[in-house]
Design a protein around this motif. Structure first.
Motif, PDB file in Angstrom:
ATOM      1  N   GLN A  61       3.905 -45.866  23.856  1.00 48.33           N
ATOM      2  CA  GLN A  61       3.480 -44.493  23.577  1.00 48.33           C
ATOM      3  C   GLN A  61       4.238 -43.526  24.480  1.00 48.33           C
ATOM      4  O   GLN A  61       4.322 -43.726  25.694  1.00 48.33           O
ATOM      5  N   GLY A 120       0.574 -40.210  26.492  1.00 48.16           N
ATOM      6  CA  GLY A 120      -0.832 -40.326  26.096  1.00 48.16           C
ATOM      7  C   GLY A 120      -1.548 -41.315  26.978  1.00 48.16           C
ATOM      8  O   GLY A 120      -1.048 -41.698  28.037  1.00 48.16           O
ATOM      9  N   ARG A 121      -2.705 -41.745  26.521  1.00 47.01           N
ATOM     10  CA  ARG A 121      -3.570 -42.584  27.343  1.00 47.01           C
ATOM     11  C   ARG A 121      -2.970 -43.938  27.693  1.00 47.01           C
ATOM     12  O   ARG A 121      -3.377 -44.549  28.673  1.00 47.01           O
ATOM     13  N   ARG A 140       5.318 -41.703  19.224  1.00 46.17           N
ATOM     14  CA  ARG A 140       3.895 -41.385  19.042  1.00 46.17           C
ATOM     15  C   ARG A 140       3.183 -42.681  18.683  1.00 46.17           C
ATOM     16  O   ARG A 140       3.712 -43.502  17.924  1.00 46.17           O
ATOM     17  N   ASP A 141       1.985 -42.866  19.197  1.00 43.89           N
ATOM     18  CA  ASP A 141       1.316 -44.162  18.981  1.00 43.89           C
ATOM     19  C   ASP A 141       1.112 -44.482  17.499  1.00 43.89           C
ATOM     20  O   ASP A 141       1.251 -45.625  17.082  1.00 43.89           O
ATOM     21  N   ASP A 142       0.868 -43.441  16.685  1.00 43.81           N
ATOM     22  CA  ASP A 142       0.608 -43.674  15.252  1.00 43.81           C
ATOM     23  C   ASP A 142       1.821 -44.279  14.530  1.00 43.81           C
ATOM     24  O   ASP A 142       1.677 -44.931  13.501  1.00 43.81           O
ATOM     25  N   ASN A 151      -6.777 -50.457  17.465  1.00 43.53           N
ATOM     26  CA  ASN A 151      -7.382 -49.551  16.483  1.00 43.53           C
ATOM     27  C   ASN A 151      -6.324 -48.950  15.558  1.00 43.53           C
ATOM     28  O   ASN A 151      -6.538 -48.805  14.356  1.00 43.53           O
ATOM     29  N   ILE A 203     -13.282 -42.718  18.019  1.00 43.51           N
ATOM     30  CA  ILE A 203     -13.099 -43.542  19.208  1.00 43.51           C
ATOM     31  C   ILE A 203     -14.044 -43.070  20.314  1.00 43.51           C
ATOM     32  O   ILE A 203     -14.158 -41.875  20.589  1.00 43.51           O
ATOM     33  N   SER A 227     -15.038 -44.017  24.417  1.00 47.18           N
ATOM     34  CA  SER A 227     -14.674 -44.827  25.571  1.00 47.18           C
ATOM     35  C   SER A 227     -15.807 -44.760  26.590  1.00 47.18           C
ATOM     36  O   SER A 227     -16.629 -45.667  26.690  1.00 47.18           O
ATOM     37  N   THR A 228     -15.939 -43.666  27.317  1.00 51.23           N
ATOM     38  CA  THR A 228     -17.058 -43.554  28.271  1.00 51.23           C
ATOM     39  C   THR A 228     -18.339 -43.103  27.566  1.00 51.23           C
ATOM     40  O   THR A 228     -19.424 -43.302  28.076  1.00 51.23           O
ATOM     41  N   GLY A 229     -18.218 -42.445  26.426  1.00 45.82           N
ATOM     42  CA  GLY A 229     -19.385 -41.924  25.695  1.00 45.82           C
ATOM     43  C   GLY A 229     -19.694 -40.472  26.055  1.00 45.82           C
ATOM     44  O   GLY A 229     -20.594 -39.867  25.484  1.00 45.82           O
ATOM     45  N   THR A 230     -18.915 -39.907  26.999  1.00 47.14           N
ATOM     46  CA  THR A 230     -19.187 -38.526  27.443  1.00 47.14           C
ATOM     47  C   THR A 230     -19.034 -37.525  26.293  1.00 47.14           C
ATOM     48  O   THR A 230     -19.898 -36.662  26.094  1.00 47.14           O
ATOM     49  N   THR A 231     -17.946 -37.644  25.540  1.00 46.14           N
ATOM     50  CA  THR A 231     -17.692 -36.696  24.448  1.00 46.14           C
ATOM     51  C   THR A 231     -18.855 -36.716  23.448  1.00 46.14           C
ATOM     52  O   THR A 231     -19.319 -35.662  23.010  1.00 46.14           O
TER      53      THR A 231
END
Ligand code: PRT
Ligand code: ZN
Length: 291
Positions: free
Chosen positions: A13, A16-17, A55-57, A76, A162, A164-168
Protein backbone atom coordinates in the motif's frame (compact mmCIF):
# COMPACT_ATOMS: atom_id res chain seq x y z
CA UNK A 1 4.85 1.18 -17.65
CA UNK A 2 6.14 -1.49 -15.27
CA UNK A 3 9.28 -3.27 -16.53
CA UNK A 4 9.12 -7.05 -16.85
CA UNK A 5 12.81 -7.72 -16.27
CA UNK A 6 12.76 -11.02 -14.41
CA UNK A 7 12.98 -9.29 -11.03
CA UNK A 8 10.32 -10.10 -8.49
CA UNK A 9 7.73 -7.38 -7.91
CA UNK A 10 5.87 -6.93 -4.65
CA UNK A 11 3.02 -4.42 -4.38
CA UNK A 12 2.39 -2.75 -1.03
CA UNK A 13 0.00 0.00 0.00
CA UNK A 14 1.34 3.36 -1.07
CA UNK A 15 0.01 5.39 1.83
CA UNK A 16 -2.34 4.08 4.49
CA UNK A 17 -2.76 1.87 7.51
CA UNK A 18 -0.69 -1.03 6.15
CA UNK A 19 2.19 0.96 4.66
CA UNK A 20 4.48 1.35 7.68
CA UNK A 21 4.15 -2.25 8.89
CA UNK A 22 4.64 -3.61 5.37
CA UNK A 23 7.86 -1.61 4.90
CA UNK A 24 9.08 -2.67 8.37
CA UNK A 25 8.37 -6.32 7.58
CA UNK A 26 10.32 -6.19 4.31
CA UNK A 27 13.22 -4.36 5.98
CA UNK A 28 13.20 -6.91 8.83
CA UNK A 29 13.78 -9.49 6.07
CA UNK A 30 17.06 -7.75 5.28
CA UNK A 31 15.78 -6.00 2.14
CA UNK A 32 17.39 -2.62 1.49
CA UNK A 33 15.28 -0.09 -0.43
CA UNK A 34 14.26 3.55 -0.23
CA UNK A 35 10.47 3.90 -0.13
CA UNK A 36 8.98 7.09 -1.47
CA UNK A 37 5.24 7.16 -1.88
CA UNK A 38 5.65 9.67 -4.72
CA UNK A 39 7.41 7.07 -6.83
CA UNK A 40 5.73 3.91 -8.04
CA UNK A 41 8.94 1.88 -7.97
CA UNK A 42 11.53 1.21 -5.25
CA UNK A 43 14.24 -1.20 -6.39
CA UNK A 44 15.90 -3.37 -3.73
CA UNK A 45 19.67 -3.02 -3.61
CA UNK A 46 20.43 -6.49 -2.24
CA UNK A 47 17.65 -8.74 -3.60
CA UNK A 48 16.16 -9.19 -7.11
CA UNK A 49 13.00 -7.41 -6.05
CA UNK A 50 11.16 -4.17 -6.79
CA UNK A 51 8.66 -2.71 -4.34
CA UNK A 52 5.61 -1.13 -6.03
CA UNK A 53 3.52 1.47 -4.21
CA UNK A 54 -0.18 1.15 -5.08
CA UNK A 55 -3.62 1.93 -3.69
CA UNK A 56 -4.69 -1.08 -1.65
CA UNK A 57 -7.84 -1.62 -3.75
CA UNK A 58 -5.71 -2.18 -6.88
CA UNK A 59 -3.29 -4.70 -5.35
CA UNK A 60 -5.34 -7.94 -5.67
CA UNK A 61 -6.10 -7.33 -9.34
CA UNK A 62 -2.52 -6.31 -10.16
CA UNK A 63 -1.28 -9.54 -8.58
CA UNK A 64 -3.97 -11.60 -10.31
CA UNK A 65 -2.93 -10.09 -13.68
CA UNK A 66 0.80 -10.59 -12.93
CA UNK A 67 1.61 -6.87 -13.05
CA UNK A 68 3.05 -7.65 -9.61
CA UNK A 69 4.09 -11.18 -8.55
CA UNK A 70 3.35 -10.63 -4.87
CA UNK A 71 1.28 -8.20 -2.83
CA UNK A 72 0.62 -7.23 0.76
CA UNK A 73 -2.99 -6.22 1.36
CA UNK A 74 -5.89 -6.71 3.78
CA UNK A 75 -7.69 -10.03 3.34
CA UNK A 76 -10.92 -7.98 3.32
CA UNK A 77 -9.84 -6.39 0.02
CA UNK A 78 -8.78 -9.74 -1.51
CA UNK A 79 -12.21 -11.19 -0.69
CA UNK A 80 -14.13 -8.13 -1.88
CA UNK A 81 -12.30 -8.05 -5.22
CA UNK A 82 -12.76 -11.82 -5.58
CA UNK A 83 -9.21 -11.92 -6.89
CA UNK A 84 -7.87 -15.19 -8.22
CA UNK A 85 -4.64 -15.10 -6.20
CA UNK A 86 -2.95 -17.38 -3.69
CA UNK A 87 -2.90 -16.28 -0.05
CA UNK A 88 0.64 -17.34 0.93
CA UNK A 89 0.58 -16.34 4.59
CA UNK A 90 -1.15 -14.11 7.13
CA UNK A 91 1.13 -11.36 8.38
CA UNK A 92 -0.11 -10.58 11.89
CA UNK A 93 -0.93 -6.88 11.50
CA UNK A 94 -3.79 -4.76 10.11
CA UNK A 95 -6.32 -6.75 12.17
CA UNK A 96 -9.94 -5.67 11.64
CA UNK A 97 -13.45 -7.05 11.24
CA UNK A 98 -15.97 -6.42 8.48
CA UNK A 99 -18.99 -5.94 10.70
CA UNK A 100 -22.71 -5.35 10.27
CA UNK A 101 -23.81 -2.70 12.78
CA UNK A 102 -27.14 -1.08 13.56
CA UNK A 103 -28.10 2.10 15.44
CA UNK A 104 -28.13 1.67 19.24
CA UNK A 105 -31.90 2.13 19.35
CA UNK A 106 -32.65 -0.14 16.39
CA UNK A 107 -35.12 -2.98 16.96
CA UNK A 108 -32.89 -5.24 14.84
CA UNK A 109 -31.36 -7.78 17.26
CA UNK A 110 -30.39 -10.63 14.94
CA UNK A 111 -29.08 -11.16 11.41
CA UNK A 112 -32.41 -12.66 10.30
CA UNK A 113 -34.12 -9.34 11.06
CA UNK A 114 -32.05 -7.72 8.30
CA UNK A 115 -34.48 -9.20 5.77
CA UNK A 116 -35.96 -6.44 3.56
CA UNK A 117 -33.79 -3.83 5.32
CA UNK A 118 -31.29 -1.41 3.72
CA UNK A 119 -27.58 -1.96 4.44
CA UNK A 120 -24.99 0.62 3.40
CA UNK A 121 -21.44 -0.55 2.65
CA UNK A 122 -18.24 -0.09 0.70
CA UNK A 123 -18.02 -3.91 0.53
CA UNK A 124 -21.02 -4.76 -1.72
CA UNK A 125 -19.61 -7.99 -3.11
CA UNK A 126 -18.71 -9.55 0.28
CA UNK A 127 -22.00 -8.38 1.79
CA UNK A 128 -24.12 -9.75 -1.07
CA UNK A 129 -22.33 -13.08 -0.81
CA UNK A 130 -23.03 -13.14 2.94
CA UNK A 131 -26.72 -12.29 2.43
CA UNK A 132 -27.09 -14.95 -0.28
CA UNK A 133 -25.56 -17.59 1.98
CA UNK A 134 -28.09 -16.62 4.71
CA UNK A 135 -30.95 -16.43 2.19
CA UNK A 136 -31.65 -12.85 3.22
CA UNK A 137 -33.20 -10.32 0.89
CA UNK A 138 -31.76 -7.01 2.02
CA UNK A 139 -31.11 -3.96 -0.16
CA UNK A 140 -27.37 -3.28 -0.49
CA UNK A 141 -26.60 0.41 -0.76
CA UNK A 142 -23.12 0.94 -2.13
CA UNK A 143 -21.31 3.99 -0.79
CA UNK A 144 -17.73 5.13 -1.37
CA UNK A 145 -17.06 6.36 2.17
CA UNK A 146 -18.44 7.70 5.49
CA UNK A 147 -20.68 4.65 5.71
CA UNK A 148 -21.14 5.14 9.46
CA UNK A 149 -23.29 8.24 8.76
CA UNK A 150 -25.81 6.36 6.60
CA UNK A 151 -28.30 5.44 9.40
CA UNK A 152 -28.28 9.01 10.82
CA UNK A 153 -29.02 10.36 7.33
CA UNK A 154 -31.75 7.70 6.99
CA UNK A 155 -30.01 6.30 3.93
CA UNK A 156 -29.85 2.84 5.54
CA UNK A 157 -31.09 0.74 8.49
CA UNK A 158 -27.72 -0.92 9.03
CA UNK A 159 -24.15 -0.65 7.80
CA UNK A 160 -21.46 -3.16 6.89
CA UNK A 161 -18.04 -1.62 7.47
CA UNK A 162 -14.56 -2.25 8.82
CA UNK A 163 -14.26 -2.06 12.61
CA UNK A 164 -10.97 -2.12 14.45
CA UNK A 165 -11.10 -0.54 17.92
CA UNK A 166 -14.88 0.10 17.68
CA UNK A 167 -14.45 3.82 18.47
CA UNK A 168 -15.95 5.03 15.17
CA UNK A 169 -19.03 2.85 15.71
CA UNK A 170 -19.51 4.04 19.29
CA UNK A 171 -19.08 7.72 18.40
CA UNK A 172 -21.71 7.32 15.69
CA UNK A 173 -24.18 5.56 18.00
CA UNK A 174 -23.85 2.15 16.34
CA UNK A 175 -23.96 -1.32 17.90
CA UNK A 176 -22.25 -4.35 16.31
CA UNK A 177 -24.67 -7.04 15.18
CA UNK A 178 -22.54 -9.58 13.30
CA UNK A 179 -18.94 -10.06 12.12
CA UNK A 180 -19.01 -10.99 8.43
CA UNK A 181 -15.23 -11.41 8.05
CA UNK A 182 -12.18 -11.21 10.30
CA UNK A 183 -9.21 -9.86 8.45
CA UNK A 184 -5.51 -9.04 8.69
CA UNK A 185 -2.77 -8.18 6.21
CA UNK A 186 -1.85 -11.13 3.99
CA UNK A 187 0.91 -11.91 1.52
CA UNK A 188 -0.67 -12.82 -1.82
CA UNK A 189 0.96 -14.27 -4.94
CA UNK A 190 0.13 -14.66 -8.59
CA UNK A 191 -0.82 -18.31 -9.13
CA UNK A 192 1.19 -18.78 -12.35
CA UNK A 193 4.29 -17.10 -10.91
CA UNK A 194 4.16 -19.50 -7.97
CA UNK A 195 4.52 -22.34 -10.48
CA UNK A 196 7.21 -20.75 -12.71
CA UNK A 197 10.70 -21.93 -11.81
CA UNK A 198 12.70 -18.70 -12.33
CA UNK A 199 10.67 -16.53 -9.97
CA UNK A 200 9.43 -19.40 -7.82
CA UNK A 201 12.90 -19.72 -6.28
CA UNK A 202 13.00 -16.01 -5.43
CA UNK A 203 9.53 -16.23 -3.88
CA UNK A 204 10.58 -19.21 -1.77
CA UNK A 205 13.67 -17.33 -0.54
CA UNK A 206 11.57 -14.30 0.36
CA UNK A 207 8.86 -16.46 1.99
CA UNK A 208 11.49 -18.10 4.27
CA UNK A 209 12.71 -14.66 5.36
CA UNK A 210 9.16 -13.42 5.97
CA UNK A 211 8.21 -16.47 8.02
CA UNK A 212 11.51 -16.14 9.96
CA UNK A 213 10.80 -12.57 10.95
CA UNK A 214 7.13 -13.38 11.74
CA UNK A 215 8.29 -16.19 14.03
CA UNK A 216 10.76 -13.87 15.77
CA UNK A 217 8.09 -11.24 16.39
CA UNK A 218 7.15 -11.03 20.07
CA UNK A 219 10.01 -13.31 21.14
CA UNK A 220 13.22 -12.71 23.14
CA UNK A 221 16.44 -14.67 23.51
CA UNK A 222 17.29 -15.32 27.13
CA UNK A 223 20.70 -16.32 28.53
CA UNK A 224 21.59 -17.04 32.15
CA UNK A 225 24.11 -18.78 34.37
CA UNK A 226 23.13 -21.36 36.98
CA UNK A 227 24.50 -24.24 39.03
CA UNK A 228 24.19 -27.56 37.19
CA UNK A 229 22.05 -28.85 40.06
CA UNK A 230 19.41 -26.15 39.36
CA UNK A 231 18.96 -27.13 35.67
CA UNK A 232 16.00 -29.55 36.12
CA UNK A 233 14.16 -26.86 38.15
CA UNK A 234 14.95 -24.13 35.60
CA UNK A 235 13.89 -26.32 32.65
CA UNK A 236 10.43 -26.66 34.15
CA UNK A 237 10.08 -22.85 34.26
CA UNK A 238 11.38 -22.06 30.75
CA UNK A 239 8.60 -22.27 28.10
CA UNK A 240 11.22 -22.98 25.42
CA UNK A 241 10.73 -23.48 21.66
CA UNK A 242 12.16 -27.00 22.03
CA UNK A 243 14.41 -27.52 25.06
CA UNK A 244 16.89 -24.92 26.33
CA UNK A 245 20.55 -25.09 25.28
CA UNK A 246 22.75 -25.97 28.28
CA UNK A 247 26.48 -25.10 27.96
CA UNK A 248 29.13 -25.93 30.62
CA UNK A 249 31.07 -22.94 31.99
CA UNK A 250 34.79 -22.81 32.93
CA UNK A 251 33.73 -22.69 36.61
CA UNK A 252 33.07 -26.26 37.67
CA UNK A 253 29.46 -27.12 38.47
CA UNK A 254 28.16 -24.02 36.62
CA UNK A 255 26.32 -23.90 33.25
CA UNK A 256 24.86 -21.30 30.88
CA UNK A 257 21.27 -21.80 29.69
CA UNK A 258 19.99 -20.23 26.44
CA UNK A 259 16.35 -20.18 25.39
CA UNK A 260 13.68 -18.38 23.38
CA UNK A 261 10.88 -16.86 25.46
CA UNK A 262 7.69 -15.02 24.44
CA UNK A 263 7.79 -11.28 25.09
CA UNK A 264 4.54 -11.27 27.08
CA UNK A 265 5.79 -13.78 29.68
CA UNK A 266 9.51 -13.04 29.94
CA UNK A 267 9.31 -10.73 32.98
CA UNK A 268 7.39 -13.35 34.89
CA UNK A 269 9.70 -16.15 33.70
CA UNK A 270 12.80 -14.10 34.58
CA UNK A 271 11.65 -13.52 38.17
CA UNK A 272 10.87 -17.20 38.66
CA UNK A 273 14.24 -18.24 37.16
CA UNK A 274 16.07 -15.90 39.53
CA UNK A 275 14.27 -17.40 42.52
CA UNK A 276 15.13 -20.90 41.24
CA UNK A 277 18.88 -20.17 41.19
CA UNK A 278 19.64 -18.44 37.85
CA UNK A 279 21.98 -15.42 37.80
CA UNK A 280 23.37 -12.94 35.21
CA UNK A 281 20.15 -13.18 33.16
CA UNK A 282 20.46 -11.42 29.80
CA UNK A 283 17.49 -10.89 27.44
CA UNK A 284 18.08 -9.76 23.84
CA UNK A 285 15.77 -9.18 20.83
CA UNK A 286 15.65 -11.74 17.99
CA UNK A 287 15.90 -10.70 14.33
CA UNK A 288 14.71 -13.94 12.77
CA UNK A 289 14.01 -17.61 13.50
CA UNK A 290 14.51 -20.11 10.68
CA UNK A 291 13.22 -23.49 11.76
O1 PRT B 1 -5.67 4.93 -0.23
P1 PRT B 1 -5.95 3.47 -0.14
O2 PRT B 1 -7.13 3.05 -0.99
O3 PRT B 1 -4.72 2.64 -0.37
O4 PRT B 1 -6.30 3.19 1.41
P2 PRT B 1 -7.72 3.05 2.17
O5 PRT B 1 -8.03 4.38 2.75
O6 PRT B 1 -8.73 2.39 1.31
O7 PRT B 1 -7.34 1.99 3.29
P3 PRT B 1 -6.79 2.19 4.78
O8 PRT B 1 -5.37 2.66 4.75
O9 PRT B 1 -7.76 2.96 5.62
O10 PRT B 1 -6.84 0.68 5.29
C1 PRT B 1 -6.03 -0.31 4.72
C2 PRT B 1 -6.40 -1.65 5.31
O11 PRT B 1 -6.15 -1.61 6.72
C3 PRT B 1 -7.84 -2.07 5.22
O12 PRT B 1 -8.18 -2.63 3.97
C4 PRT B 1 -7.95 -3.10 6.34
O13 PRT B 1 -7.46 -4.34 5.89
C5 PRT B 1 -6.98 -2.57 7.39
N1 PRT B 1 -7.62 -1.90 8.54
C6 PRT B 1 -7.33 -2.16 9.84
C7 PRT B 1 -8.53 -0.92 8.52
C8 PRT B 1 -8.82 -0.58 9.85
N2 PRT B 1 -8.04 -1.37 10.65
C9 PRT B 1 -9.77 0.46 10.14
N3 PRT B 1 -10.00 0.75 11.32
N4 PRT B 1 -9.17 -0.26 7.50
C10 PRT B 1 -10.04 0.70 7.78
N5 PRT B 1 -10.38 1.09 9.05
C11 PRT B 1 -11.36 2.23 9.16
C12 PRT B 1 -12.81 1.78 8.98
O14 PRT B 1 -13.17 1.84 7.61
C13 PRT B 1 -13.59 2.79 9.80
O15 PRT B 1 -13.81 3.98 9.09
O16 PRT B 1 -11.31 2.80 10.44
C14 PRT B 1 -12.63 3.09 10.93
C15 PRT B 1 -12.95 2.20 12.10
O17 PRT B 1 -11.89 2.16 12.99
P4 PRT B 1 -12.15 1.99 14.57
O18 PRT B 1 -10.77 1.75 15.13
O19 PRT B 1 -12.73 3.27 15.07
O20 PRT B 1 -13.05 0.81 14.77
ZN1 ZN C 1 -8.53 1.63 -0.48
Amino acid sequence: MIANNGRLKIAIQKSGRLTEDSISLLRACGLEFEFQKQSLYSPCRNFDLDVLALRDDDIPEYVQDAVADLGIVGENIVREKRAQVEIVTKLGYGHCRLTISVPQRSTIRSVSQLNRKRIATTYPSTLKQFLRARRLKAEVIELSGSVELAPTLDVADAICDIVSTGTTSRVNGLRPLHVVLSSEAVLIANRQTLKKSAKKLLIERLAIRISGSLQARGKRYMMMNAPLTAVPRLKRIIPSLKSPTVVPLAEEGMVALHSVVAEDVFWDVMERLKKAGASDIIVVPIETIIT
